[in-house]
Design a protein around this motif. Sequence first.
Motif, PDB file in Angstrom:
ATOM      1  N   LYS A 166      84.328   5.893 183.171  1.00 36.44           N
ATOM      2  CA  LYS A 166      84.625   4.656 182.490  1.00 36.44           C
ATOM      3  C   LYS A 166      85.142   4.631 181.206  1.00 36.44           C
ATOM      4  N   ILE A 167      84.782   5.862 180.205  1.00 40.12           N
ATOM      5  CA  ILE A 167      85.448   6.287 178.926  1.00 40.12           C
ATOM      6  C   ILE A 167      86.819   6.560 178.915  1.00 40.12           C
ATOM      7  N   GLU A 168      87.037   7.487 179.921  1.00 41.30           N
ATOM      8  CA  GLU A 168      88.356   7.991 180.328  1.00 41.30           C
ATOM      9  C   GLU A 168      89.403   6.952 180.564  1.00 41.30           C
ATOM     10  N   LYS A 169      88.868   6.036 181.573  1.00 43.60           N
ATOM     11  CA  LYS A 169      89.945   4.705 181.779  1.00 43.60           C
ATOM     12  C   LYS A 169      90.166   3.784 180.658  1.00 43.60           C
ATOM     13  N   THR A 171      89.896   4.669 177.560  1.00 41.99           N
ATOM     14  CA  THR A 171      91.027   5.119 176.565  1.00 41.99           C
ATOM     15  C   THR A 171      92.423   5.739 176.975  1.00 41.99           C
ATOM     16  N   ALA A 172      92.538   5.624 178.226  1.00 38.41           N
ATOM     17  CA  ALA A 172      93.754   6.039 178.934  1.00 38.41           C
ATOM     18  C   ALA A 172      93.894   7.540 178.846  1.00 38.41           C
ATOM     19  N   THR A 173      92.799   8.367 179.033  1.00 39.21           N
ATOM     20  CA  THR A 173      92.778   9.586 178.701  1.00 39.21           C
ATOM     21  C   THR A 173      92.646  10.325 180.035  1.00 39.21           C
ATOM     22  N   THR A 174      93.407  11.491 180.482  1.00 40.21           N
ATOM     23  CA  THR A 174      93.225  12.051 181.583  1.00 40.21           C
ATOM     24  C   THR A 174      92.411  13.385 181.355  1.00 40.21           C
ATOM     25  N   LEU A 175      91.377  13.472 181.951  1.00 44.88           N
ATOM     26  CA  LEU A 175      90.426  14.693 182.021  1.00 44.88           C
ATOM     27  C   LEU A 175      90.807  15.442 182.968  1.00 44.88           C
ATOM     28  N   ALA A 176      90.660  16.903 182.994  1.00 42.90           N
ATOM     29  CA  ALA A 176      90.686  17.778 184.221  1.00 42.90           C
ATOM     30  C   ALA A 176      89.769  18.750 184.022  1.00 42.90           C
ATOM     31  N   PRO A 177      88.567  18.502 184.308  1.00 45.21           N
ATOM     32  CA  PRO A 177      87.336  19.238 184.216  1.00 45.21           C
ATOM     33  C   PRO A 177      87.445  20.459 185.337  1.00 45.21           C
ATOM     34  N   VAL A 178      86.811  21.643 184.892  1.00 44.94           N
ATOM     35  CA  VAL A 178      86.806  22.752 185.867  1.00 44.94           C
ATOM     36  C   VAL A 178      85.651  22.649 186.708  1.00 44.94           C
TER      37      VAL A 178
END
Length: 266
Positions: A166-169, A171-178
């Motif tokens: 939800k936070i990622e969306k 803030t328009a941030t793209t996370l790439a978790p390992v």
Amino acid sequence: MKRTAPTLVAAAACVTLLAGCGGASSAPSAGTSDAGTGSSAAPQTLTVFAAASLKGTFTTLGTTFEAQHPGTTVTFSFAGSSDLVTQLQQGAPADVFASADAANMTKVVSDKLVAGSPVDFATNTLEIAVPPDNPAGVTSFADLSKPGVRLVVCAPQVPCGAAAAKIEKATATTLAPVSEENAVTDVLGKVESGEADAGLVYVTDVRAAGDKVKGIPFDESEEAVNTYPIAALAGSRDADLAGQFVRLVTGAEGEQVLSAAGFAKP
């Protein structure tokens, strides 16, 4: 004298008989009284399914509950809320369920596994956890998207993962978790062991970890505040006991323990 002697003997016999009868009738009464006051309550077990982030606080409250209810043992199953819901849907026996979000509680309510209505008892927000030396130099939520940062988060179906998404969306941030874990404690564990440069966990998890990790608050966490509900379950073996545990968690004692761990009021 020949006439009175038998009379005296008979009278004495009658007195003896009455005394014997009185003793016989009072013995069971005394025995019944002893059984009523001397016997202890039958041992019983209360099984609580609770979100992994509640492990510390609920373990403490479980000890309090056992002290208040002699003969009762509280057993816990701590895991990701979504995993616990799956177990309940498959028929796992439990008396109480505490979820880290409303969405997973709604599932068990819809399946009519809850007795009564759930009660909200706490809220929690995300915080970034990094190793004490912060090798990747993470200082903000945006830093989590930088190349080379080994990020670990909860899986999307887990409340902490849903909050991160939800936070990622927002803030328009793209996370790439390992890695995506099924419980917030697993995320924290990877940060503590050095397998990850950063992990998105709850404020309460960072506090509980002490100096094993460093916490980095971020303003964007307010975009996803998780509310924790608790409910007695319809299949409980002792509905009254289950209700009493719910009241402990939602009452003043529960609030004090939760607040000390970093949880906020609902």
